[in-house]
Design a protein around this motif. Structure first.
Motif, PDB file in Angstrom:
ATOM      1  N   ALA A 240       0.836  -1.216   0.000  1.00  0.00           N
ATOM      2  CA  ALA A 240       0.000   0.000   0.000  1.00  0.00           C
ATOM      3  C   ALA A 240       0.865   1.259   0.000  1.00  0.00           C
ATOM      4  CB  ALA A 240      -0.927  -0.002   1.214  1.00  0.00           C
ATOM      5  N   VAL A 241       1.974   1.200   0.724  1.00  0.00           N
ATOM      6  CA  VAL A 241       2.882   2.362   0.763  1.00  0.00           C
ATOM      7  C   VAL A 241       3.427   2.621  -0.640  1.00  0.00           C
ATOM      8  CG1 VAL A 241       5.094   3.201   1.664  1.00  0.00           C
ATOM      9  CG2 VAL A 241       3.468   2.101   3.198  1.00  0.00           C
ATOM     10  N   LYS A 242       3.776   1.531  -1.350  1.00  0.00           N
ATOM     11  CA  LYS A 242       4.295   1.667  -2.715  1.00  0.00           C
ATOM     12  C   LYS A 242       3.203   2.153  -3.671  1.00  0.00           C
ATOM     13  CE  LYS A 242       7.716  -2.041  -2.525  1.00  0.00           C
ATOM     14  NZ  LYS A 242       7.767  -3.484  -2.769  1.00  0.00           N
ATOM     15  N   GLU A 243       2.054   1.463  -3.651  1.00  0.00           N
ATOM     16  CA  GLU A 243       1.014   1.705  -4.660  1.00  0.00           C
ATOM     17  C   GLU A 243       0.173   2.945  -4.378  1.00  0.00           C
ATOM     18  OE1 GLU A 243      -1.237  -1.877  -4.967  1.00  0.00           O
ATOM     19  OE2 GLU A 243       0.492  -3.061  -5.612  1.00  0.00           O
ATOM     20  N   ASP A 244      -0.179   3.145  -3.106  1.00  0.00           N
ATOM     21  CA  ASP A 244      -1.107   4.240  -2.794  1.00  0.00           C
ATOM     22  C   ASP A 244      -0.399   5.560  -2.499  1.00  0.00           C
ATOM     23  OD1 ASP A 244      -2.840   2.148  -3.002  1.00  0.00           O
ATOM     24  OD2 ASP A 244      -3.220   1.946  -0.862  1.00  0.00           O
ATOM     25  N   GLY A 245       0.932   5.542  -2.531  1.00  0.00           N
ATOM     26  CA  GLY A 245       1.693   6.771  -2.304  1.00  0.00           C
ATOM     27  C   GLY A 245       1.384   7.422  -0.963  1.00  0.00           C
ATOM     28  N   VAL A 246       1.430   6.623   0.095  1.00  0.00           N
ATOM     29  CA  VAL A 246       1.119   7.147   1.432  1.00  0.00           C
ATOM     30  C   VAL A 246       2.274   8.020   1.917  1.00  0.00           C
ATOM     31  CG1 VAL A 246       0.593   6.500   3.818  1.00  0.00           C
ATOM     32  CG2 VAL A 246      -0.292   5.114   1.949  1.00  0.00           C
ATOM     33  N   GLU A 247       1.952   9.221   2.413  1.00  0.00           N
ATOM     34  CA  GLU A 247       2.992  10.140   2.897  1.00  0.00           C
ATOM     35  C   GLU A 247       3.520   9.694   4.255  1.00  0.00           C
ATOM     36  OE1 GLU A 247       1.563  14.134   2.975  1.00  0.00           O
ATOM     37  OE2 GLU A 247       0.902  14.062   0.896  1.00  0.00           O
ATOM     38  N   LYS A 248       4.730  10.196   4.569  1.00  0.00           N
ATOM     39  CA  LYS A 248       5.403   9.831   5.839  1.00  0.00           C
ATOM     40  C   LYS A 248       4.523  10.149   7.049  1.00  0.00           C
ATOM     41  CE  LYS A 248       9.580   8.526   7.382  1.00  0.00           C
ATOM     42  NZ  LYS A 248      10.210   7.270   7.024  1.00  0.00           N
ATOM     43  N   LYS A 249       3.925  11.326   7.036  1.00  0.00           N
ATOM     44  CA  LYS A 249       3.100  11.749   8.181  1.00  0.00           C
ATOM     45  C   LYS A 249       1.925  10.789   8.375  1.00  0.00           C
ATOM     46  CE  LYS A 249      -0.327  15.181   9.441  1.00  0.00           C
ATOM     47  NZ  LYS A 249      -1.088  16.344   8.993  1.00  0.00           N
ATOM     48  N   ASP A 250       1.220  10.476   7.280  1.00  0.00           N
ATOM     49  CA  ASP A 250       0.060   9.586   7.361  1.00  0.00           C
ATOM     50  C   ASP A 250       0.481   8.176   7.768  1.00  0.00           C
ATOM     51  OD1 ASP A 250      -1.885  11.494   6.622  1.00  0.00           O
ATOM     52  OD2 ASP A 250      -1.232  11.349   4.542  1.00  0.00           O
ATOM     53  N   LEU A 251       1.646   7.781   7.274  1.00  0.00           N
ATOM     54  CA  LEU A 251       2.165   6.458   7.611  1.00  0.00           C
ATOM     55  C   LEU A 251       2.405   6.360   9.128  1.00  0.00           C
ATOM     56  CD1 LEU A 251       3.115   3.826   6.294  1.00  0.00           C
ATOM     57  CD2 LEU A 251       5.406   4.792   6.196  1.00  0.00           C
ATOM     58  N   TYR A 252       3.023   7.386   9.686  1.00  0.00           N
ATOM     59  CA  TYR A 252       3.284   7.413  11.128  1.00  0.00           C
ATOM     60  C   TYR A 252       1.979   7.379  11.923  1.00  0.00           C
ATOM     61  CZ  TYR A 252       8.278   7.722  11.972  1.00  0.00           C
ATOM     62  OH  TYR A 252       9.606   7.398  12.130  1.00  0.00           O
ATOM     63  N   LEU A 253       0.997   8.186  11.486  1.00  0.00           N
ATOM     64  CA  LEU A 253      -0.284   8.241  12.204  1.00  0.00           C
ATOM     65  C   LEU A 253      -1.016   6.904  12.138  1.00  0.00           C
ATOM     66  CD1 LEU A 253      -1.501  11.818  11.207  1.00  0.00           C
ATOM     67  CD2 LEU A 253      -0.717  11.085  13.450  1.00  0.00           C
ATOM     68  N   VAL A 254      -1.009   6.276  10.951  1.00  0.00           N
ATOM     69  CA  VAL A 254      -1.644   4.961  10.802  1.00  0.00           C
ATOM     70  C   VAL A 254      -0.948   3.956  11.713  1.00  0.00           C
ATOM     71  CG1 VAL A 254      -1.898   2.996   9.225  1.00  0.00           C
ATOM     72  CG2 VAL A 254      -2.576   5.254   8.491  1.00  0.00           C
ATOM     73  N   PHE A 255       0.382   4.036  11.748  1.00  0.00           N
ATOM     74  CA  PHE A 255       1.112   3.074  12.565  1.00  0.00           C
ATOM     75  C   PHE A 255       0.910   3.304  14.055  1.00  0.00           C
ATOM     76  CE2 PHE A 255       3.960  -0.462  12.073  1.00  0.00           C
ATOM     77  CZ  PHE A 255       3.722  -0.803  10.768  1.00  0.00           C
ATOM     78  N   VAL A 256       0.814   4.572  14.468  1.00  0.00           N
ATOM     79  CA  VAL A 256       0.526   4.855  15.885  1.00  0.00           C
ATOM     80  C   VAL A 256      -0.812   4.213  16.247  1.00  0.00           C
ATOM     81  CG1 VAL A 256      -0.179   6.682  17.484  1.00  0.00           C
ATOM     82  CG2 VAL A 256       1.916   6.925  16.167  1.00  0.00           C
ATOM     83  N   PHE A 257      -1.801   4.372  15.351  1.00  0.00           N
ATOM     84  CA  PHE A 257      -3.117   3.781  15.583  1.00  0.00           C
ATOM     85  C   PHE A 257      -3.002   2.254  15.656  1.00  0.00           C
ATOM     86  CE2 PHE A 257      -7.101   1.874  14.364  1.00  0.00           C
ATOM     87  CZ  PHE A 257      -8.009   2.573  15.140  1.00  0.00           C
ATOM     88  N   LEU A 258      -2.329   1.665  14.677  1.00  0.00           N
ATOM     89  CA  LEU A 258      -2.248   0.202  14.602  1.00  0.00           C
ATOM     90  C   LEU A 258      -1.389  -0.408  15.704  1.00  0.00           C
ATOM     91  CD1 LEU A 258      -2.018  -0.440  10.768  1.00  0.00           C
ATOM     92  CD2 LEU A 258      -3.969  -0.842  12.271  1.00  0.00           C
ATOM     93  N   VAL A 259      -0.386   0.342  16.153  1.00  0.00           N
ATOM     94  CA  VAL A 259       0.451  -0.149  17.240  1.00  0.00           C
ATOM     95  C   VAL A 259      -0.416  -0.357  18.492  1.00  0.00           C
ATOM     96  CG1 VAL A 259       2.085   0.823  18.914  1.00  0.00           C
ATOM     97  CG2 VAL A 259       2.742   0.598  16.534  1.00  0.00           C
ATOM     98  N   ALA A 260      -1.363   0.548  18.698  1.00  0.00           N
ATOM     99  CA  ALA A 260      -2.261   0.442  19.855  1.00  0.00           C
ATOM    100  C   ALA A 260      -3.385  -0.545  19.586  1.00  0.00           C
ATOM    101  CB  ALA A 260      -2.836   1.813  20.185  1.00  0.00           C
ATOM    102  N   CYS A 261      -3.764  -0.690  18.323  1.00  0.00           N
ATOM    103  CA  CYS A 261      -4.994  -1.432  18.019  1.00  0.00           C
ATOM    104  C   CYS A 261      -4.863  -2.164  16.692  1.00  0.00           C
ATOM    105  CB  CYS A 261      -6.137  -0.418  17.970  1.00  0.00           C
ATOM    106  SG  CYS A 261      -7.726  -1.140  17.724  1.00  0.00           S
ATOM    107  N   HIS A 262      -4.379  -3.426  16.739  1.00  0.00           N
ATOM    108  CA  HIS A 262      -4.276  -4.206  15.504  1.00  0.00           C
ATOM    109  C   HIS A 262      -4.773  -5.625  15.755  1.00  0.00           C
ATOM    110  CE1 HIS A 262      -0.406  -4.723  17.636  1.00  0.00           C
ATOM    111  NE2 HIS A 262      -0.593  -5.993  17.324  1.00  0.00           N
ATOM    112  N   ALA A 263      -5.096  -6.317  14.675  1.00  0.00           N
ATOM    113  CA  ALA A 263      -5.639  -7.689  14.767  1.00  0.00           C
ATOM    114  C   ALA A 263      -6.714  -7.764  15.845  1.00  0.00           C
ATOM    115  CB  ALA A 263      -4.523  -8.685  15.059  1.00  0.00           C
ATOM    116  N   VAL A 264      -7.651  -6.786  15.801  1.00  0.00           N
ATOM    117  CA  VAL A 264      -8.587  -6.638  16.921  1.00  0.00           C
ATOM    118  C   VAL A 264      -9.439  -7.880  17.167  1.00  0.00           C
ATOM    119  CG1 VAL A 264      -8.813  -4.132  17.109  1.00  0.00           C
ATOM    120  CG2 VAL A 264     -10.124  -5.336  15.378  1.00  0.00           C
ATOM    121  N   VAL A 265      -9.817  -8.570  16.096  1.00  0.00           N
ATOM    122  CA  VAL A 265     -10.675  -9.754  16.267  1.00  0.00           C
ATOM    123  C   VAL A 265      -9.881 -10.853  16.965  1.00  0.00           C
ATOM    124  CG1 VAL A 265     -12.109 -11.460  15.104  1.00  0.00           C
ATOM    125  CG2 VAL A 265     -11.950  -9.152  14.174  1.00  0.00           C
TER     126      VAL A 265
END
Length: 318
Positions: A240-265
């Motif tokens: 997704a980072v390659k194809e969707d051209g995600v910016e550094k800032k958005d990448l960090y924010l997504v990762f902060v979110f996922l670090v706290a909350c991933h594989a929720v099920v």
């Protein structure tokens, strides 16, 4: 039918992979429980653990969960006599902070600093435990673990052989419970992957990404991380980072979110055998992740604005 078969195969594979970790750990921890080693370790860590409302021996599942994974931690918890509150605190801490080596390595692959991941995860685990211990007065009854009753340790008559057998039984029961959760879960995940439902989930998440203050093109990364976890979803994220051209800032924010909350099920369901209330566990994770990400996005935006203003002023002065 092919999908179900593939899902079953993945489920059995995952159970085997995780079982190889859980079985020996549950066995070793059960045997160590009859030696002075764990009491010695618990004694050293007791003062620190007291701050977050846990007995010293609870350090063992915490260490195992962070060094290895959640399944290893659960294997260790099954061998301890703890109260409902203590098990819940452990579950919340471990859901924020587990499998640190593997998942932090994944983060660096996607382009995130390892130090950021470690600070967020360990910080959230300690902070949440401290708050729960402070605010919740209930849960003093002894925890009942799924099919495993948590009676005190059986007196051992036949020495090491009986202790070993006790360990094998505990470990086997742990694997059985694991298989009952993991196999159906992997079948569902396989169907979702093959039917391309992830794309639809991504579309549905657009309002959510907007609320978090991150761009729409991060929704695939967010959806894959939420559903499959940091380690499992890494491939999707890198793509997704390659194809969707995600910016550094958005990448960090997504990762902060996922670090706290991933594989929720998955990460929530695997705590069911411990008998902890899973809804509060899920809500704590999701709400914390949302608030943390919104706060960081807001601060980041303010800093950007300030930098922009200063840059303009500098241009005018020149």
């Amino acid at each position: 039918m092919g999908m179900l078969k593939r899902g079953l195969f993945v489920g059995l594979q995952t159970t085997w992979t995780l079982g190889k970790i859980i079985f020996p750990i549950t066995l070793i921890v059960t045997i160590l429980g009859y030696t002075p080693v764990l009491n010695w370790l618990a004694g050293i860590l007791a003062p620190v653990m007291g701050w977050i409302g846990l007995p010293g021996e609870a350090a063992i599942p915490l260490v195992l969960g962070n060094v290895l994974n959640l399944y290893a931690a659960i294997g260790a918890i099954l061998t301890l006599d703890l109260t409902v509150k203590e098990v819940f605190i452990l579950a919340v801490m471990l859901s924020f902070s587990h499998n640190l080596f593997v998942e932090s390595a994944v983060a660096t692959k996607v382009g995130i600093r390892m130090s950021v991941v470690l600070v967020v995860r360990i910080g959230l685990a300690l902070f949440s435990a401290f708050v729960i211990n402070l605010l919740w007065n209930g849960g003093q009854e002894t925890a009942q673990y799924g099919f495993v009753s948590s009676g005190g340790k059986q007196p051992v008559i036949d020495g090491w052989l009986a202790i070993g057998w006790q360990g094998v039984m505990s470990a086997s029961l742990g694997i059985l419970q694991l298989a009952m959760i993991v196999i159906p879960l992997m079948i569902v995940v396989q169907i979702m992957k093959e039917r391309n439902w992830l794309q639809y989930i991504s579309k549905g998440m657009r309002p959510f990404t907007k609320m978090l203050g991150i761009k729409e093109n991060t929704s695939t990364t967010l959806a894959s991380g939420l559903l499959f976890g940091l380690a499992f979803g890494a491939g999707v994220m890198i793509q997704a980072v390659k194809e969707d051209g995600v910016e550094k800032k958005d990448l960090y924010l997504v990762f902060v979110f996922l670090v706290a909350c991933h594989a929720v099920v998955e990460d929530t369901l695997i705590f069911i055998p411990l008998g902890v209330p899973v809804w509060p566990l899920l809500i704590i994770r999701v709400v914390t992740a949302i608030l943390l990400t919104i706060a960081i996005a807001y601060v980041w935006k303010q800093v950007e604005k300030k930098t922009e203003v200063e840059r303009k002023e500098a241009t005018y002065e020149n």
